[in-house]
Design a protein around this motif. Sequence first.
Motif, PDB file in Angstrom:
ATOM      1  N   GLU A   5       7.811 -28.258  68.277  1.00  0.00           N
ATOM      2  CA  GLU A   5       8.295 -29.028  67.131  1.00  0.00           C
ATOM      3  C   GLU A   5       7.258 -29.049  66.007  1.00  0.00           C
ATOM      4  N   LEU A   6       6.000 -29.109  66.367  1.00  0.00           N
ATOM      5  CA  LEU A   6       4.929 -29.061  65.367  1.00  0.00           C
ATOM      6  C   LEU A   6       4.917 -27.710  64.653  1.00  0.00           C
ATOM      7  N   ILE A   7       5.101 -26.640  65.401  1.00  0.00           N
ATOM      8  CA  ILE A   7       5.165 -25.300  64.811  1.00  0.00           C
ATOM      9  C   ILE A   7       6.347 -25.211  63.845  1.00  0.00           C
ATOM     10  N   ASN A  18       7.366 -17.942  61.649  1.00  0.00           N
ATOM     11  CA  ASN A  18       7.250 -18.654  62.919  1.00  0.00           C
ATOM     12  C   ASN A  18       5.977 -18.245  63.661  1.00  0.00           C
ATOM     13  N   SER A  19       5.674 -16.952  63.678  1.00  0.00           N
ATOM     14  CA  SER A  19       4.482 -16.477  64.396  1.00  0.00           C
ATOM     15  C   SER A  19       3.197 -16.916  63.690  1.00  0.00           C
ATOM     16  N   GLU A  20       3.205 -16.961  62.356  1.00  0.00           N
ATOM     17  CA  GLU A  20       2.027 -17.431  61.619  1.00  0.00           C
ATOM     18  C   GLU A  20       1.796 -18.926  61.854  1.00  0.00           C
ATOM     19  N   ALA A  21       2.860 -19.703  61.844  1.00  0.00           N
ATOM     20  CA  ALA A  21       2.742 -21.141  62.101  1.00  0.00           C
ATOM     21  C   ALA A  21       2.232 -21.389  63.521  1.00  0.00           C
ATOM     22  N   ASP A  26      -2.040 -22.912  67.294  1.00  0.00           N
ATOM     23  CA  ASP A  26      -2.872 -22.485  68.427  1.00  0.00           C
ATOM     24  C   ASP A  26      -4.352 -22.494  68.066  1.00  0.00           C
ATOM     25  N   LEU A  27      -4.679 -21.987  66.886  1.00  0.00           N
ATOM     26  CA  LEU A  27      -6.068 -21.965  66.431  1.00  0.00           C
ATOM     27  C   LEU A  27      -6.625 -23.388  66.357  1.00  0.00           C
ATOM     28  N   PHE A  28      -5.848 -24.281  65.776  1.00  0.00           N
ATOM     29  CA  PHE A  28      -6.273 -25.674  65.625  1.00  0.00           C
ATOM     30  C   PHE A  28      -6.574 -26.306  66.980  1.00  0.00           C
ATOM     31  N   PHE A  29      -5.636 -26.206  67.908  1.00  0.00           N
ATOM     32  CA  PHE A  29      -5.834 -26.833  69.216  1.00  0.00           C
ATOM     33  C   PHE A  29      -6.910 -26.133  70.041  1.00  0.00           C
ATOM     34  N   ALA A  33     -10.245 -27.931  71.530  1.00  0.00           N
ATOM     35  CA  ALA A  33     -10.565 -27.857  72.959  1.00  0.00           C
ATOM     36  C   ALA A  33     -11.948 -27.251  73.176  1.00  0.00           C
ATOM     37  N   ASP A  34     -12.289 -26.221  72.411  1.00  0.00           N
ATOM     38  CA  ASP A  34     -13.616 -25.601  72.522  1.00  0.00           C
ATOM     39  C   ASP A  34     -14.718 -26.598  72.178  1.00  0.00           C
ATOM     40  N   ALA A  35     -14.517 -27.359  71.108  1.00  0.00           N
ATOM     41  CA  ALA A  35     -15.515 -28.350  70.694  1.00  0.00           C
ATOM     42  C   ALA A  35     -15.688 -29.414  71.770  1.00  0.00           C
ATOM     43  N   LEU A  36     -14.598 -29.893  72.339  1.00  0.00           N
ATOM     44  CA  LEU A  36     -14.688 -30.904  73.397  1.00  0.00           C
ATOM     45  C   LEU A  36     -15.353 -30.338  74.646  1.00  0.00           C
ATOM     46  N   ALA A  37     -15.058 -29.093  74.966  1.00  0.00           N
ATOM     47  CA  ALA A  37     -15.672 -28.454  76.140  1.00  0.00           C
ATOM     48  C   ALA A  37     -17.184 -28.355  75.982  1.00  0.00           C
TER      49      ALA A  37
END
Length: 91
Positions: A5-7, A18-21, A26-29, A33-37
């Motif tokens: 739904e966010l996409i 659709n693929s760019e969104a 995906d990049l954002f999340f 996740a990388d920063a939290l890890a």
Amino acid sequence: MNKLELIQALKYATDLSNSEAAAVVDLFFNRMADALAKGNRVEIRGLCSFFVKEYEGYTGRNPKTGKSVKIKPKKLPFFKAGKELKERVDG
């Protein structure tokens, strides 16, 4: 709202395909996740912050058997709502 739904919302709010969104979401999340890890804090002003809490190991108890169990130290992600989000949700 889920990821799909966010996409869709991003797609309709912009001129992205659709693929760019999906790539943007995906990049954002993935970056979050990388920063939290790595143990870093993620803050989105006016919305929320995410951070990692570290817990020491401790001796717990198995509720079925009553036996003592060693619990290993662990790290868990936490979410904290920002002031503006709290006010918006409260109405």
